[in-house]
Design a protein around this motif. Structure first.
Motif, PDB file in Angstrom:
ATOM      1  N   PHE A 121      48.718  30.065  47.882  1.00  0.00           N
ATOM      2  CA  PHE A 121      49.796  30.931  48.360  1.00  0.00           C
ATOM      3  C   PHE A 121      50.881  30.106  49.070  1.00  0.00           C
ATOM      4  N   ILE A 122      50.440  29.227  49.966  1.00  0.00           N
ATOM      5  CA  ILE A 122      51.404  28.419  50.721  1.00  0.00           C
ATOM      6  C   ILE A 122      52.167  27.481  49.784  1.00  0.00           C
ATOM      7  N   LYS A 123      51.453  26.922  48.812  1.00  0.00           N
ATOM      8  CA  LYS A 123      52.108  26.003  47.864  1.00  0.00           C
ATOM      9  C   LYS A 123      53.236  26.718  47.132  1.00  0.00           C
ATOM     10  N   GLN A 124      52.971  27.966  46.724  1.00  0.00           N
ATOM     11  CA  GLN A 124      54.027  28.681  46.015  1.00  0.00           C
ATOM     12  C   GLN A 124      55.182  29.048  46.947  1.00  0.00           C
ATOM     13  N   GLU A 125      54.859  29.467  48.170  1.00  0.00           N
ATOM     14  CA  GLU A 125      55.924  29.820  49.109  1.00  0.00           C
ATOM     15  C   GLU A 125      56.841  28.624  49.382  1.00  0.00           C
ATOM     16  N   LEU A 126      56.228  27.449  49.530  1.00  0.00           N
ATOM     17  CA  LEU A 126      57.023  26.259  49.849  1.00  0.00           C
ATOM     18  C   LEU A 126      57.782  25.715  48.638  1.00  0.00           C
ATOM     19  N   LEU A 451      34.057  31.879  44.042  1.00  0.00           N
ATOM     20  CA  LEU A 451      34.440  33.028  44.871  1.00  0.00           C
ATOM     21  C   LEU A 451      35.953  33.242  44.836  1.00  0.00           C
ATOM     22  N   ALA A 452      36.699  32.129  44.913  1.00  0.00           N
ATOM     23  CA  ALA A 452      38.173  32.227  44.885  1.00  0.00           C
ATOM     24  C   ALA A 452      38.641  32.818  43.558  1.00  0.00           C
ATOM     25  N   TRP A 453      38.025  32.391  42.488  1.00  0.00           N
ATOM     26  CA  TRP A 453      38.408  32.886  41.160  1.00  0.00           C
ATOM     27  C   TRP A 453      38.107  34.384  41.039  1.00  0.00           C
ATOM     28  N   ILE A 454      36.936  34.787  41.550  1.00  0.00           N
ATOM     29  CA  ILE A 454      36.553  36.204  41.461  1.00  0.00           C
ATOM     30  C   ILE A 454      37.461  37.070  42.347  1.00  0.00           C
ATOM     31  N   SER A 455      37.805  36.549  43.514  1.00  0.00           N
ATOM     32  CA  SER A 455      38.579  37.371  44.463  1.00  0.00           C
ATOM     33  C   SER A 455      40.089  37.227  44.301  1.00  0.00           C
ATOM     34  N   MET A 456      40.535  36.439  43.315  1.00  0.00           N
ATOM     35  CA  MET A 456      41.982  36.245  43.134  1.00  0.00           C
ATOM     36  C   MET A 456      42.751  37.554  42.920  1.00  0.00           C
ATOM     37  N   PRO A 457      42.263  38.480  42.076  1.00  0.00           N
ATOM     38  CA  PRO A 457      43.009  39.748  41.917  1.00  0.00           C
ATOM     39  C   PRO A 457      43.169  40.510  43.227  1.00  0.00           C
ATOM     40  N   PHE A 458      42.110  40.521  44.042  1.00  0.00           N
ATOM     41  CA  PHE A 458      42.202  41.208  45.324  1.00  0.00           C
ATOM     42  C   PHE A 458      43.210  40.509  46.233  1.00  0.00           C
ATOM     43  N   PHE A 459      43.179  39.172  46.234  1.00  0.00           N
ATOM     44  CA  PHE A 459      44.111  38.430  47.089  1.00  0.00           C
ATOM     45  C   PHE A 459      45.560  38.656  46.645  1.00  0.00           C
ATOM     46  N   ASN A 460      45.782  38.699  45.321  1.00  0.00           N
ATOM     47  CA  ASN A 460      47.145  38.943  44.830  1.00  0.00           C
ATOM     48  C   ASN A 460      47.662  40.294  45.301  1.00  0.00           C
ATOM     49  N   GLU A 461      46.769  41.274  45.312  1.00  0.00           N
ATOM     50  CA  GLU A 461      47.180  42.590  45.806  1.00  0.00           C
ATOM     51  C   GLU A 461      47.435  42.545  47.305  1.00  0.00           C
ATOM     52  N   ALA A 463      48.440  39.944  49.141  1.00  0.00           N
ATOM     53  CA  ALA A 463      49.650  39.194  49.493  1.00  0.00           C
ATOM     54  C   ALA A 463      50.845  39.552  48.627  1.00  0.00           C
ATOM     55  N   ASP A 464      50.675  40.505  47.723  1.00  0.00           N
ATOM     56  CA  ASP A 464      51.748  40.918  46.825  1.00  0.00           C
ATOM     57  C   ASP A 464      52.272  39.732  46.009  1.00  0.00           C
ATOM     58  N   LYS A 465      51.356  39.001  45.415  1.00  0.00           N
ATOM     59  CA  LYS A 465      51.700  37.829  44.617  1.00  0.00           C
ATOM     60  C   LYS A 465      51.009  37.902  43.259  1.00  0.00           C
ATOM     61  N   ASP A 759      55.767  44.692  54.720  1.00  0.00           N
ATOM     62  CA  ASP A 759      55.399  43.447  55.392  1.00  0.00           C
ATOM     63  C   ASP A 759      54.372  43.708  56.487  1.00  0.00           C
ATOM     64  N   VAL A 760      54.528  44.837  57.202  1.00  0.00           N
ATOM     65  CA  VAL A 760      53.557  45.184  58.244  1.00  0.00           C
ATOM     66  C   VAL A 760      52.206  45.505  57.606  1.00  0.00           C
ATOM     67  N   GLN A 761      52.255  46.254  56.501  1.00  0.00           N
ATOM     68  CA  GLN A 761      51.002  46.602  55.833  1.00  0.00           C
ATOM     69  C   GLN A 761      50.307  45.357  55.289  1.00  0.00           C
ATOM     70  N   THR A 762      51.117  44.428  54.735  1.00  0.00           N
ATOM     71  CA  THR A 762      50.535  43.181  54.235  1.00  0.00           C
ATOM     72  C   THR A 762      49.871  42.407  55.369  1.00  0.00           C
ATOM     73  N   MET A 763      50.564  42.336  56.496  1.00  0.00           N
ATOM     74  CA  MET A 763      50.018  41.613  57.637  1.00  0.00           C
ATOM     75  C   MET A 763      48.731  42.286  58.112  1.00  0.00           C
ATOM     76  N   GLY A 764      48.723  43.612  58.124  1.00  0.00           N
ATOM     77  CA  GLY A 764      47.531  44.343  58.527  1.00  0.00           C
ATOM     78  C   GLY A 764      46.365  44.055  57.609  1.00  0.00           C
TER      79      GLY A 764
END
Length: 889
Positions: A121-126, A451-461, A463-465, A759-764
């Motif tokens: 995530f950070i790599k893409q943001e930067l 674990l990262a590969w399995i949880s990637m769809p959840f993480f994308n949701e 962080a909206d990425k 943004d607030v919901q994402t942070m939450g």
């Protein structure tokens, strides 16, 4: 027997270090022990000085071939066998202690998975906007009014500014304009269709752009030429995705398209561009040319209206700071000249406080906090937040590893002692334990990647990425391999040196097991783990409460049960009839026409206002000017606190205006109704509407006005019936009668309002997820430690039970120390959590309070989870059969 030697007596330390450095590992400990015993006897007999000399002489005497360490060549021949032995021992150790192995690997893997996801995530943001060929020379220009931290910053400029910058400053090689403001004529969203098609389709992502902007951004083209794609009037550039959708397998350059079914303004496709990559702040699919465009007479030469964003490509080597200073000549001549001509009283203030700034294109996405712009932008604070959370989760996992390794030290003390007795040296033991640590780390990384590969769809949701695991990137596997080794070595350093430092004699005496019960280091680590977890829990609660505050706050209008029908502007004059028929439907309370709504993404129109006749004497008051019809206030549930509403058909209302309370306060009106004000024409105030939030709750409510207009692209429908499904079906039926070739598009006002705070919901969601993760990791460690303590104190517990100790006493004995650590964590976490969340809430003008219940609930949760975690092993211990335990001891 007490030693007669002073406590600080002993041979020179440099001599001991020298001896350890050159002496063979197999002889070192034994010989050095003999030398130290000899030194002690000499010290008593001849004194310290002579004993020191004799000790040094003994060291020098050992500089002989048989005593020297082996060369690397001779060592290397044994390395492979030794390494194989280390791996075998490590694997057996892992297999023998399944529970500890699972907890160590599971905790590590969780931390690693979190780190992998967040690092991607950070790599893409930067990486945003860092792909331009001449990116170091591309800048966006923005305005800054004021020098203090609260300076007003925005990106819009008058139409002629870009040309003036280009003409007057040779440093500016190219200057291009962009209008990204949704609702500004055809910018934002439109109904789109190609010539020859009947069905209009709703599309988003329209902006106005200069041909020069294509040149500056070097937009690659699939069809057509970058150099002239927007050079002709009424030309438009579409993205490859749009071209594939409307013109599959065809070159659409030169073909005609229509916006909003306007047959009088056909657009010709000048080119098809590659889709903008995900990592750019410009995310548009349609670029409408500004060539030959003049939105109204004189608009292109006037300094009255600020609607254009400007991008520069500078000459290589240009100092942007020097150029910023030069740009102020445009302020002092063109802009101030315009204000003086208008008789505007803010000339001196503009000269003093208004500046033009340059922002590198690579900084636009992450470093635009406080700059008002209508393009996609992130927040560097989110990057730091995500990075910090990932770091702490990984740190908690490493702490678990170290804690469990040192806790199990007593169990391995005999192994260490026996190895040393049979000739093993400390260096070999360190390598063995580091090998085990690296093996754990490698296995954990493999599990973590899965674990990262399995949880990637959840993480994308979350962080909206739309991130992906970069399996095929050349750097990915080597980086993970290096990281696994590095983390394994770092995490294993302390346990390795701690375990290898055991002295055989201490092991045989059994003194190590007593020391392992009260390790300060483990206590500090448990405190750190729970402090971090409690801070995250406090953060989760505060963010949740702020979101509830935003959603439930009295915001000055009623957002419930309001359907927003989009794209109604294509109906022309028939929109009034549509509104009337919708208002007559059963279950519909009211309907109104206006594209200006109190949610983001809808029309906005900032204007200066003065008291009538005072435009050359008073400073202007900035305010929104919204066009609304006579049913707008009623449909949105706003409240008039003074005066009256507009009346349909009343001729005088064309020069009437309704203002909000913030406007009245800004002007200082005591009896505002009947007052005369002006911007481009004079108005009479006929009503005052109660303040309502039309922008984010981060800012205060600004002045706003409403003037009469029965046009817009949105029809708002207030539904009174609880049967929303049936009412929507009725609305659709009416719509289809008016626009049979245009599918009805609608949304709900409350959902659109909630999306303003994504943004607030994402942070939450981030805090909730990682708080749970941190608690899981901390509890895994606590559970393993409690199980270990029960194992270590098995004999003591058995004797206590035999002597009559109750289950409650045993439970208290085993849990008290852990609960004490958790209580210390609470004391540390609460002020830290309060400070961090107060800093976050300071961004909001309207915010929830931080009350004591948050800390009480967070503390009780952490304590409850800790007690539950420890209880399993404690209760099990209090019910065990003491005979069995004592027999095995």
């Amino acid at each position: 027997m007490k030693s007669p030697m002073p406590q600080n007596a002993g041979p020179p330390k440099w001599a001991i270090r020298l001896f350890r450095r050159f002496c063979n590992d197999h002889l070192c400990d034994a010989v050095l022990g003999d030398m130290l015993e000899l030194y002690d006897r000499r010290f008593i007999k001849v004194g310290k000085r002579k004993a020191d000399w004799l000790f040094v002489w003994n060291v020098v005497q050992f500089l002989q071939p048989f005593a020297l360490k082996k060369t690397k060549k001779s060592q290397n021949s044994n390395n492979a066998a030794m390494f194989k032995s280390y791996l075998k021992v490590a694997w057996r150790s892992m297999a023998r202690q399944k529970m500890y192995t699972s907890i160590k690997i599971g905790g590590f893997a969780l931390g690693i998975a979190a780190c992998i996801l967040i690092t991607l995530f950070i790599k893409q943001e930067l990486s945003y906007d860092k792909f331009y060929k001449d990116g170091e020379n591309i800048y966006r220009v923005y305005n800054e009014f004021g020098r203090e931290s609260g300076a007003n910053k925005w990106t819009s400029f008058p139409a002629p500014t870009a040309g003036i910058f280009k003409a007057e400053f040779p440093e500016v090689e190219k200057s291009g304009r962009l209008i990204p403001y949704a609702g500004w004529f055809n910018a934002g969203s439109n109904l789109f269709r190609a010539e020859g098609q009947e069905q209009n389709t709703y599309e988003e992502g329209f902006v106005y752009a200069d041909q020069a902007l294509l040149d500056i951004l070097q937009v690659p083209m699939v069809y057509g030429q970058t150099e002239n794609a927007l050079a002709d009037p009424y030309s438009i550039v579409i993205s490859k995705t749009v071209a594939d959708k409307y013109f599959p397998n065809d070159d659409p350059v030169g073909k005609v398209v229509f916006l909003n079914d306007d047959q009088n303004k056909p657009y010709k496709i000048g080119g098809v561009m590659q889709d903008f990559p995900d990592n750019t702040h410009l995310q548009f699919d349609f670029l409408i040319t500004l060539t030959g465009v003049e939105f109204w007479g004189g608009e292109q030469t006037s300094w009255c209206c600020w609607n254009y964003n400007i991008y520069f490509e500078l000459q290589p080597g240009t100092d942007p700071k020097e150029l910023e200073a030069k740009l102020l000549s445009v302020r002092d001549t063109h802009y101030v000249g315009h204000l003086e001509k208008e008789g505007n009283q803010s000339v001196d203030e503009v000269r003093k406080n208004h500046f033009f700034k340059l922002q590198p294109v690579a900084d636009i996405y992450l470093y635009s906090d406080g700059i008002h712009a209508m393009v996609e932008q992130g927040d560097i604070r989110f990057v730091w937040l995500f990075g910090g959370v990932a770091f702490f989760v990984l740190l908690l996992a490493c702490i678990n590893f170290i804690n469990l390794s040192t806790a199990k030290s007593a169990n391995r003390a005999k192994e260490v002692g026996m190895r040393k007795v049979v000739g093993s040296v400390r260096a070999h033991l360190v390598r063995q334990f580091l090998t085990e640590s690296v093996l754990y780390s490698v296995v954990s990384f493999v599990v973590g990647i899965l674990l990262a590969w399995i949880s990637m769809p959840f993480f994308n949701e979350l962080a909206d990425k739309s991130l992906k695991i970069p399996w095929l990137e050349w750097w990915f596997i080597p980086t993970l391999g290096g990281a696994a080794t590095l983390v394994g070595v770092l995490a294993g350093l302390y346990p390795a040196f701690y375990l290898s430092g055991f002295k055989p004699i201490d092991v045989l005496k059994g003194s190590l097991s007593r020391g392992s019960k009260s390790s300060r280091m483990r206590s500090v680590m448990v405190i750190f783990q729970f402090t971090t977890s409690v801070v995250l829990i406090i953060g989760t609660f505060i963010i949740y409460r702020q979101m509830q505050y935003i959603l439930n706050k009295k915001i000055g209008f009623n957002k419930e049960q309001v359907v927003l029908i989009q794209g109604a502007n294509t109906l022309g004059d028939k929109i009034k009839t549509l509104k009337a028929e919708l208002a007559n439907l059963s279950g519909v309370q009211n309907a109104a026409i206006s594209g200006y709504l109190p949610i983001s993404g809808t029309k906005r129109d900032g204007n200066p206002f003065w008291r009538e006749g005072k435009s050359k004497e008073d400073k202007a008051v900035g305010a929104q000017r919204w066009y609304v019809d006579s049913d707008y206030i009623g449909t949105l549930g706003m409240h008039l606190v003074d005066g009256r509403n507009f009346v349909q058909g009343m001729a005088s209302d064309s020069s009437s205006i309704i203002v909000n309370q913030a406007f009245v306060k800004e002007f200082g009106f005591e009896n505002p109704v009947g007052e005369r004000i002006q911007n481009w024409k004079p108005y009479t105030i006929i009503g005052v509407v109660e303040d309502f939030h039309f922008e984010s709750l981060k800012g205060k409510i600004e002045p706003l006005t409403m003037v009469y207009g029965e046009w817009g692209d949105v029809v708002s429908v207030k539904v009174s019936s609880p049967e929303m499904k049936e009412v929507l079906a009725s609305i659709k039926e009416v719509w289809d009668d008016f626009a049979p070739n245009q599918p009805m598009r609608y949304s709900f006002l409350d959902e659109s309002y909630a999306r303003m705070y994504e943004d607030v919901q994402t942070m939450g969601r981030v805090f909730t997820t990682f708080a749970v993760l941190a608690i899981i990791v901390a509890c895994l460690g606590l559970f393993a430690l409690s199980a270990y303590m029960v194992e270590q104190r098995g004999k003591e517990i058995s004797i206590r039970i035999v002597l009559g100790a109750s289950g409650r006493v045993i439970f208290s004995l085993l849990t008290f120390n852990f609960i004490k650590l958790v209580l210390i964590s609470l004391l540390l976490a609460m002020p830290l959590g309060w400070y961090l969340m107060k800093s976050w809430l300071d961004d909001y003008t309207y915010r929830t309070d931080i009350t004591w219940e948050v800390f009480a609930i967070s503390g009780l949760m952490a304590l409850g989870i800790a007690v539950l975690t420890i209880s399993f092993e404690s209760i099990k211990a209090s019910r065990m059969n003491p005979i069995k335990s004592l027999r095995s001891e």
